[in-house]
Write a protein that holds these residues in place. Structure first.
Motif, short mmCIF file in Angstrom:
data_model
loop_
_atom_site.label_atom_id
_atom_site.label_comp_id
_atom_site.label_asym_id
_atom_site.label_seq_id
_atom_site.Cartn_x
_atom_site.Cartn_y
_atom_site.Cartn_z
N ASP A 56 33.06 -13.75 54.05
CA ASP A 56 33.92 -14.60 55.12
C ASP A 56 33.23 -15.61 55.43
O ASP A 56 32.00 -15.59 56.22
N TYR A 57 33.75 -16.90 55.51
CA TYR A 57 33.07 -18.12 56.03
C TYR A 57 32.91 -17.94 57.39
O TYR A 57 31.62 -18.57 57.70
N ASN A 58 33.55 -17.31 58.07
CA ASN A 58 33.20 -17.22 59.85
C ASN A 58 31.83 -16.32 59.95
O ASN A 58 31.04 -16.67 60.81
N TYR A 71 40.30 -18.00 48.11
CA TYR A 71 39.89 -18.38 49.36
C TYR A 71 41.21 -18.67 50.26
O TYR A 71 41.86 -19.33 49.93
N GLY A 128 39.54 -18.50 55.78
CA GLY A 128 37.69 -18.25 55.57
C GLY A 128 37.35 -17.05 54.69
O GLY A 128 36.29 -17.13 54.47
#
Lengths: 130, 130
Positions: A5-7, B62, B84
């Motif tokens: 997860d990018y976050n 993504y 995300g």
């Protein structure tokens, strides 16, 4: 299955975030993940300009947010960048990317970036072997 | 350099858009582009559920918009999908993807999709040679 997860990465996995002058990139997938490509979410600051030439890599870049332009330095041709525009450096094209607004881009590299490359003076990455 | 605009493709290059039950995908890059991967913007309709198993491909996905979940059918583990979150099918994992809201995903395949594959009954793509 790998799930990231990018976050979460930007909060607590900062070794996946690389920054240089007026850009930063979150490394969602690297060579070690074994996918045969790497995947990055890259930010370019409004007003910034970047010249790159990935002599050893193919890269595709999809604009998710922001606006700007890309100039192919071999032909002089300039293309507008806005959400939905993708460019693919199929000729390892030397190019200048300009961010008019903050740009958020989804980038794919083949061969995959290992994570230890640095941009050399000529705007390329060296080819690394893992 | 290849430059393509998603917004133009959906208006006037419909042979790059493929649809099936409750999903559609815009093929931004295919095998013929010579990048060594393919790149797709894929939509999954709210309320839909999809089971895939790419036996011959690695895929990363993504999430750009929407919400849902993915279940790894080997382990039974379920992960939430939101903007995300990326999942990468590094084990060619058989999985079920559920869209709670409309999902918009950026997908990368290696080897690259040629454009002539169809989803087989088992949820896989055959390996095509170009």
């Amino acid at each position: 299955m790998i799930v990231r997860d990018y976050n979460d990465i930007i909060k607590s996995d900062r070794n996946r975030v690389v920054s240089d002058a007026k850009w930063s990139s979150v490394r969602m997938l690297l060579a070690e993940d074994g996918m045969g490509f790497s995947f990055h979410i890259t930010f370019l600051e409004a007003g910034s300009e970047h010249t790159f030439e990935y002599k050893n890599h193919f890269e595709s870049v999809y604009c998710m947010q922001g606006s700007g332009s890309i100039t192919d330095l071999a032909t002089g041709e300039t293309h507008l960048i806005r959400p939905g525009v993708m460019y693919a450096l199929d000729q390892h094209d030397r190019h200048t990317l300009r961010a008019e607004e903050d740009l958020v881009m989804a980038c794919v590299f083949n061969p995959p970036v290992t994570g230890s490359e640095v941009h050399r003076e000529d705007g390329s990455y060296a080819l690394e072997t893992t």
